[in-house]
Design an enzyme around this catalytic site. Structure first.
Site, PDB file in Angstrom:
ATOM      1  N   HIS A  71     -10.257 -57.856 -45.983  1.00 55.55           N
ATOM      2  CA  HIS A  71     -11.043 -59.094 -46.035  1.00 55.55           C
ATOM      3  C   HIS A  71     -12.088 -59.081 -47.146  1.00 55.55           C
ATOM      4  O   HIS A  71     -12.731 -60.096 -47.414  1.00 55.55           O
ATOM      5  CB  HIS A  71     -11.683 -59.379 -44.666  1.00 55.55           C
ATOM      6  N   ASP A 115      -6.509 -54.691 -41.214  1.00 56.57           N
ATOM      7  CA  ASP A 115      -7.554 -54.960 -42.209  1.00 56.57           C
ATOM      8  C   ASP A 115      -7.676 -53.778 -43.165  1.00 56.57           C
ATOM      9  O   ASP A 115      -8.604 -52.970 -43.081  1.00 56.57           O
ATOM     10  CB  ASP A 115      -8.875 -55.226 -41.476  1.00 56.57           C
ATOM     11  N   SER A 209     -18.518 -54.046 -45.742  1.00 57.44           N
ATOM     12  CA  SER A 209     -17.267 -53.598 -45.142  1.00 57.44           C
ATOM     13  C   SER A 209     -16.481 -52.707 -46.096  1.00 57.44           C
ATOM     14  O   SER A 209     -16.702 -52.708 -47.295  1.00 57.44           O
ATOM     15  CB  SER A 209     -16.407 -54.804 -44.775  1.00 57.44           C
TER      16      SER A 209
END
Length: 265
Positions: A71, A115, A209
């Site tokens: 993402h 992810d 992230s």
């Protein structure tokens, strides 16, 4: 102070958006270049209002390959290796553009399933004392509940603070899968790891992230996501599940770089 911080986190959770994770809260500044596998991702984003930069974490697994969260990826990404203070042009930093990437074919922004992204660097990093690789677990190598792991990043040091210029790290404990199953409807134990609890008042949070969950000197997880209504626990991508996928793409890239066979005369 931990009780006060925990109350602040709980009350703030209802007004703050929460998708990606990664800002280090309750951690400490690491010794300079003591996490030489860490990568800072400078991500260029363009839309109708203009161009701006966002950031994520990542980690070096081959001289020309970095792992991060799917993402995070946008049109233009530059990887900065060997950084301690991300806002300075430190002499030991290596800034390398990303030439290609592979997002897992089953990645879904709904529930952040699969992810994971593998980034190919435009050129190989120079491996030295400030820039090194980190090992990955094998396909059948898990990490058990109760294990204390660490996560590093350049994100916020408090929910209402500013991003840290220097690399910080927090220790987090792996939780039983049922803890996350109760909170996340899309939680998949085979491909995700449940991490963190409210007792320690330590966490990663949105904005950085892609950093690694390091357990027993191996990168077992990737900072992925949390829930907007509940700060603890958080979900990390389980690297061991994707190890065959990672190796397949690394081999494919290596084959593409082999010199062409000479034409037969």
């Amino acid at each position: 102070w931990q009780k006060m911080l925990l109350l602040l986190l709980i009350s703030s959770a209802f007004v703050l958006p929460w998708a990606g994770a990664g800002e280090i809260i309750g951690g400490k500044v690491v010794k300079r270049h003591s996490r030489p596998y860490m990568a800072y991702l400078d991500i260029k984003v363009s839309n109708e209002t203009g161009t701006f930069h966002s950031s994520c974490g990542g980690f070096l697994i081959c001289p020309d390959a970095v792992l991060s969260a799917a993402h995070c990826v946008r049109v233009e990404v530059t990887v900065i290796l060997g950084a301690h203070n991300k806002n300075l042009r430190e002499w030991n930093q290596q800034r390398i553009p990303v030439s290609d990437w592979v997002i897992h074919h089953k990645y879904s922004s709904v529930g952040f399933r699969n992810d994971i992204v593998l980034l190919k660097l435009e050129k190989k990093a120079k491996i030295n004392k400030n820039v090194k690789l980190i090992s990955l677990p094998s396909n059948d190598e898990g990490v058990t509940a109760g294990t204390t792991c660490s996560v590093a990043g350049w994100g916020l040091t408090s929910l209402d603070g500013h991003p840290s210029n220097v690399l910080r790290e927090v220790e987090l404990k792996v939780q039983n899968d049922r803890t996350c199953k109760q909170l996340f409807g899309n939680y998949q134990p085979e491909s995700m790891i449940c991490v963190g609890d409210g007792n320690s008042a330590k966490l990663t949070y949105k904005g950085d992230s892609g950093g690694p969950l390091v357990c027993n000197q191996k990168a077992h997880g990737i900072v992925s996501h949390g829930d907007k209504l509940c700060i603890f626990p958080e979900v990390f991508t389980r690297i061991s599940y994707f190890e065959p996928w990672i190796q397949d793409h690394l081999r494919s890239w290596a084959l593409q770089e082999l010199p062409a066979s000479p034409s037969s005369q």
